[in-house]
Write an enzyme that holds these catalytic residues in place. Structure first.
Site, PDB file in Angstrom:
ATOM      1  N   GLU A  18       1.095   5.506   1.048  1.00  0.00           N
ATOM      2  CA  GLU A  18       0.549   6.599   1.860  1.00  0.00           C
ATOM      3  C   GLU A  18       0.789   7.949   1.177  1.00  0.00           C
ATOM      4  O   GLU A  18       1.869   8.208   0.649  1.00  0.00           O
ATOM      5  CB  GLU A  18       1.216   6.587   3.236  1.00  0.00           C
ATOM      6  CG  GLU A  18       0.633   7.632   4.176  1.00  0.00           C
ATOM      7  CD  GLU A  18       1.071   7.416   5.614  1.00  0.00           C
ATOM      8  OE1 GLU A  18       0.936   6.290   6.126  1.00  0.00           O
ATOM      9  OE2 GLU A  18       1.560   8.386   6.216  1.00  0.00           O
ATOM     10  N   ASP A  54      -0.738  13.786  17.198  1.00  0.00           N
ATOM     11  CA  ASP A  54       0.124  14.571  18.083  1.00  0.00           C
ATOM     12  C   ASP A  54      -0.445  15.965  18.182  1.00  0.00           C
ATOM     13  O   ASP A  54      -0.881  16.539  17.188  1.00  0.00           O
ATOM     14  CB  ASP A  54       1.551  14.631  17.524  1.00  0.00           C
ATOM     15  CG  ASP A  54       2.202  13.261  17.572  1.00  0.00           C
ATOM     16  OD1 ASP A  54       2.160  12.622  18.641  1.00  0.00           O
ATOM     17  OD2 ASP A  54       2.724  12.827  16.531  1.00  0.00           O
ATOM     18  N   PHE A  84      12.773  14.176  10.562  1.00  0.00           N
ATOM     19  CA  PHE A  84      11.609  13.301  10.780  1.00  0.00           C
ATOM     20  C   PHE A  84      11.902  12.264  11.854  1.00  0.00           C
ATOM     21  O   PHE A  84      11.112  12.006  12.735  1.00  0.00           O
ATOM     22  CB  PHE A  84      11.354  12.473   9.531  1.00  0.00           C
ATOM     23  CG  PHE A  84      10.326  13.007   8.588  1.00  0.00           C
ATOM     24  CD1 PHE A  84       9.322  13.861   9.000  1.00  0.00           C
ATOM     25  CD2 PHE A  84      10.352  12.603   7.257  1.00  0.00           C
ATOM     26  CE1 PHE A  84       8.391  14.313   8.109  1.00  0.00           C
ATOM     27  CE2 PHE A  84       9.424  13.058   6.368  1.00  0.00           C
ATOM     28  CZ  PHE A  84       8.443  13.918   6.782  1.00  0.00           C
ATOM     29  N   SER A 123       0.833  -1.203   0.000  1.00  0.00           N
ATOM     30  CA  SER A 123       0.000   0.000   0.000  1.00  0.00           C
ATOM     31  C   SER A 123       0.864   1.248   0.000  1.00  0.00           C
ATOM     32  O   SER A 123       2.068   1.190   0.284  1.00  0.00           O
ATOM     33  CB  SER A 123      -0.931  -0.029   1.215  1.00  0.00           C
ATOM     34  OG  SER A 123      -0.187  -0.279   2.397  1.00  0.00           O
ATOM     35  N   HIS A 164       4.086  -1.043   3.494  1.00  0.00           N
ATOM     36  CA  HIS A 164       3.320   0.209   3.346  1.00  0.00           C
ATOM     37  C   HIS A 164       4.345   1.324   3.124  1.00  0.00           C
ATOM     38  O   HIS A 164       5.197   1.559   3.987  1.00  0.00           O
ATOM     39  CB  HIS A 164       2.511   0.466   4.616  1.00  0.00           C
ATOM     40  CG  HIS A 164       1.704   1.728   4.591  1.00  0.00           C
ATOM     41  ND1 HIS A 164       0.503   1.843   3.916  1.00  0.00           N
ATOM     42  CD2 HIS A 164       1.919   2.938   5.174  1.00  0.00           C
ATOM     43  CE1 HIS A 164       0.017   3.071   4.091  1.00  0.00           C
ATOM     44  NE2 HIS A 164       0.851   3.756   4.840  1.00  0.00           N
TER      45      HIS A 164
HETATM   46  P1  FAD Z   1      -1.409   5.469  20.811  1.00  0.00           P
HETATM   47  O1  FAD Z   1      -1.488   4.082  20.358  1.00  0.00           O
HETATM   48  O2  FAD Z   1      -2.565   6.045  21.550  1.00  0.00           O
HETATM   49  O3  FAD Z   1      -0.098   5.593  21.717  1.00  0.00           O
HETATM   50  C1  FAD Z   1       0.472   6.857  21.991  1.00  0.00           C
HETATM   51  C2  FAD Z   1       1.404   6.752  23.195  1.00  0.00           C
HETATM   52  O4  FAD Z   1       0.635   6.596  24.389  1.00  0.00           O
HETATM   53  C3  FAD Z   1       2.369   5.560  23.189  1.00  0.00           C
HETATM   54  O5  FAD Z   1       3.542   5.966  23.819  1.00  0.00           O
HETATM   55  C4  FAD Z   1       1.650   4.519  24.050  1.00  0.00           C
HETATM   56  O6  FAD Z   1       2.558   3.618  24.647  1.00  0.00           O
HETATM   57  C5  FAD Z   1       0.967   5.403  25.072  1.00  0.00           C
HETATM   58  N1  FAD Z   1      -0.301   4.892  25.567  1.00  0.00           N
HETATM   59  C6  FAD Z   1      -1.292   4.307  24.863  1.00  0.00           C
HETATM   60  N2  FAD Z   1      -2.341   4.038  25.673  1.00  0.00           N
HETATM   61  C7  FAD Z   1      -2.009   4.482  26.904  1.00  0.00           C
HETATM   62  C8  FAD Z   1      -2.673   4.532  28.149  1.00  0.00           C
HETATM   63  N3  FAD Z   1      -3.920   4.046  28.304  1.00  0.00           N
HETATM   64  N4  FAD Z   1      -2.012   5.076  29.229  1.00  0.00           N
HETATM   65  C9  FAD Z   1      -0.771   5.582  29.096  1.00  0.00           C
HETATM   66  N5  FAD Z   1      -0.083   5.568  27.918  1.00  0.00           N
HETATM   67  C10 FAD Z   1      -0.700   5.033  26.843  1.00  0.00           C
HETATM   68  N6  FAD Z   1      -0.330  11.375  12.930  1.00  0.00           N
HETATM   69  C11 FAD Z   1      -1.245  12.269  12.481  1.00  0.00           C
HETATM   70  O7  FAD Z   1      -1.463  13.311  13.106  1.00  0.00           O
HETATM   71  N7  FAD Z   1      -1.951  12.036  11.317  1.00  0.00           N
HETATM   72  C12 FAD Z   1      -1.772  10.906  10.582  1.00  0.00           C
HETATM   73  O8  FAD Z   1      -2.411  10.734   9.542  1.00  0.00           O
HETATM   74  C13 FAD Z   1      -0.805   9.936  11.052  1.00  0.00           C
HETATM   75  N8  FAD Z   1      -0.617   8.763  10.382  1.00  0.00           N
HETATM   76  C14 FAD Z   1       0.237   7.826  10.906  1.00  0.00           C
HETATM   77  C15 FAD Z   1       0.342   6.572  10.267  1.00  0.00           C
HETATM   78  C16 FAD Z   1       1.179   5.582  10.772  1.00  0.00           C
HETATM   79  C17 FAD Z   1       1.240   4.254  10.086  1.00  0.00           C
HETATM   80  C18 FAD Z   1       1.970   5.858  11.939  1.00  0.00           C
HETATM   81  C19 FAD Z   1       2.915   4.815  12.480  1.00  0.00           C
HETATM   82  C20 FAD Z   1       1.862   7.084  12.575  1.00  0.00           C
HETATM   83  C21 FAD Z   1       0.996   8.069  12.093  1.00  0.00           C
HETATM   84  N9  FAD Z   1       0.827   9.301  12.729  1.00  0.00           N
HETATM   85  C22 FAD Z   1      -0.093  10.219  12.246  1.00  0.00           C
HETATM   86  C23 FAD Z   1       1.628   9.633  13.918  1.00  0.00           C
HETATM   87  C24 FAD Z   1       0.899   9.249  15.224  1.00  0.00           C
HETATM   88  O9  FAD Z   1      -0.283  10.016  15.365  1.00  0.00           O
HETATM   89  C25 FAD Z   1       1.861   9.535  16.371  1.00  0.00           C
HETATM   90  O10 FAD Z   1       2.930   8.627  16.333  1.00  0.00           O
HETATM   91  C26 FAD Z   1       1.249   9.611  17.740  1.00  0.00           C
HETATM   92  O11 FAD Z   1       2.217  10.155  18.624  1.00  0.00           O
HETATM   93  C27 FAD Z   1       0.800   8.277  18.322  1.00  0.00           C
HETATM   94  O12 FAD Z   1      -0.309   7.801  17.710  1.00  0.00           O
HETATM   95  P2  FAD Z   1      -0.831   6.292  18.063  1.00  0.00           P
HETATM   96  O13 FAD Z   1      -2.101   6.115  17.342  1.00  0.00           O
HETATM   97  O14 FAD Z   1       0.249   5.332  17.830  1.00  0.00           O
HETATM   98  O15 FAD Z   1      -1.088   6.479  19.628  1.00  0.00           O
END
Ligand code: FAD
Length: 280
Positions: free
Chosen positions: A11, A102, A209, A9, A259
């Site tokens: 992005e 973020d 990055f 895929s 990806h």
């Molecule tokens: P989570 O899975 O919620 O985790 C975030 C952090 O919190 C981790 O350190 C985790 O260990 C911790 N955590 C999780 N749950 C808990 C809890 N209950 N208590 C305490 N700590 C916890 N960003 C964008 O803004 N837009 C995008 O389109 C985008 N696309 C992305 C695509 C991919 C494939 C990837 C890998 C990243 C992308 N990102 C994007 C970046 C992403 O939003 C950031 O990396 C963000 O900091 C974490 O998102 P997450 O969904 O992994 O968070």
């Protein structure tokens, strides 16, 4: 085309201007020739970037390709997420990448959902099995994770909340992915974990990055890339060799797909696909 069951895929990020949209259309037309399984489109924090994600996704779908919008918790409320999900459903979109996102500097409100698992849970509650939900995974661990164990538990929570599969942050250490997948399997995770692949176009951008997202550029790569300075041709050639070999090793190891973070550029991703003989 072969019958490779793995998922390849691409992005994209949504364009900011009409000229950018035109450029992206042209890039997409060329990337579509690679026949990716889907195009995913990133999602920003502000209202206008959200519209751009939707518009880009609808264009991709109208061109006859599967589109997977990203969706994040930042600044969201249950109502705003519900409205976006309704729009996607009404337009036949069945694939999402659900993220925490973020907080941009100057933005105080993270939103109702604090972590991606809460967003996944909400999407499942609202829409049942309509969407295939992808979540993010971090073979080198998320920069804010308290410990590798905590990060693995956080990842598992997203799958337990109903995510189907994962795409990783990019990495250049094969071992990081291999060991992460082993740890996931030991924790009972069976969902596919597709490696995210970052082609290398420029050392300065990649270094910036990588510092932000916690991906490591191994010292030997950093030293080589630094030594090329502004010699873009050498960077391109070195990057293509390194990333091709990484992908070959990942696939040999049994990775369920790849990806590519295209950054809306065609040439490096196309060349990688040619070298790897991929089809979506
Ligand atoms: P989570 O899975 O919620 O985790 C975030 C952090 O919190 C981790 O350190 C985790 O260990 C911790 N955590 C999780 N749950 C808990 C809890 N209950 N208590 C305490 N700590 C916890 N960003 C964008 O803004 N837009 C995008 O389109 C985008 N696309 C992305 C695509 C991919 C494939 C990837 C890998 C990243 C992308 N990102 C994007 C970046 C992403 O939003 C950031 O990396 C963000 O900091 C974490 O998102 P997450 O969904 O992994 O968070």
């Amino acid at each position: 085309m072969n019958a490779d069951p793995r998922t390849y895929s691409l992005e994209l990020f949504p364009p900011q201007t009409p000229e950018g949209a035109e450029k992206l259309r042209a890039a997409r037309a060329r990337l579509a020739l690679l026949r990716p399984r889907f195009f995913s489109v990133t999602f920003g924090a502000g209202g206008s970037t959200r519209e751009r994600t939707l518009n880009t996704v609808l264009e991709i779908q109208a061109e006859g390709h599967r589109a997977a919008p990203h969706l994040s918790c930042i600044g969201s409320t249950p109502e705003s997420i519900r409205a976006i999900l309704d729009q996607y459903r009404a337009n036949g979109i069945r694939h999402l990448v659900a993220l925490r996102g973020d907080l941009p500097s100057g933005m105080a409100q993270p939103g109702t959902f604090r972590y991606a698992n809460e967003l996944v849970e909400f999407i499942r509650k609202e829409t049942g099995d309509w969407f295939h939900i992808e979540v993010a995974a971090y073979p080198e661990y998320h920069p804010q994770a308290k410990s590798p164990e905590d990060d693995l538990l956080a990842f598992k929570r997203k799958l337990d909340a109903g995510a189907n599969s994962a795409i990783t942050q990019y990495f250049y250490n094969l071992d990081a992915y291999v060991k992460f997948v082993d740890a996931c399997q030991a924790a009972g995770i069976t969902a596919p974990i597709v490696p995210g692949i970052m082609p290398i176009a420029s050392f300065a951008n990649l270094a910036r990055f990588s510092d932000n997202c916690g991906a490591e550029i191994p010292r030997w790569m950093r030293k080589k890339l630094e030594s090329y300075a502004d010699d873009r041709e050498s960077i391109r050639s070195f990057g293509l060799d390194v990333v091709t070999q990484l992908c070959e090793r990942l696939l040999a190891h049994g990775a369920p797909g790849l990806h590519f973070y295209t950054l809306n550029q065609v040439s490096l991703t196309s060349e990688l696909w040619r070298r790897l003989r991929l089809s979506g």
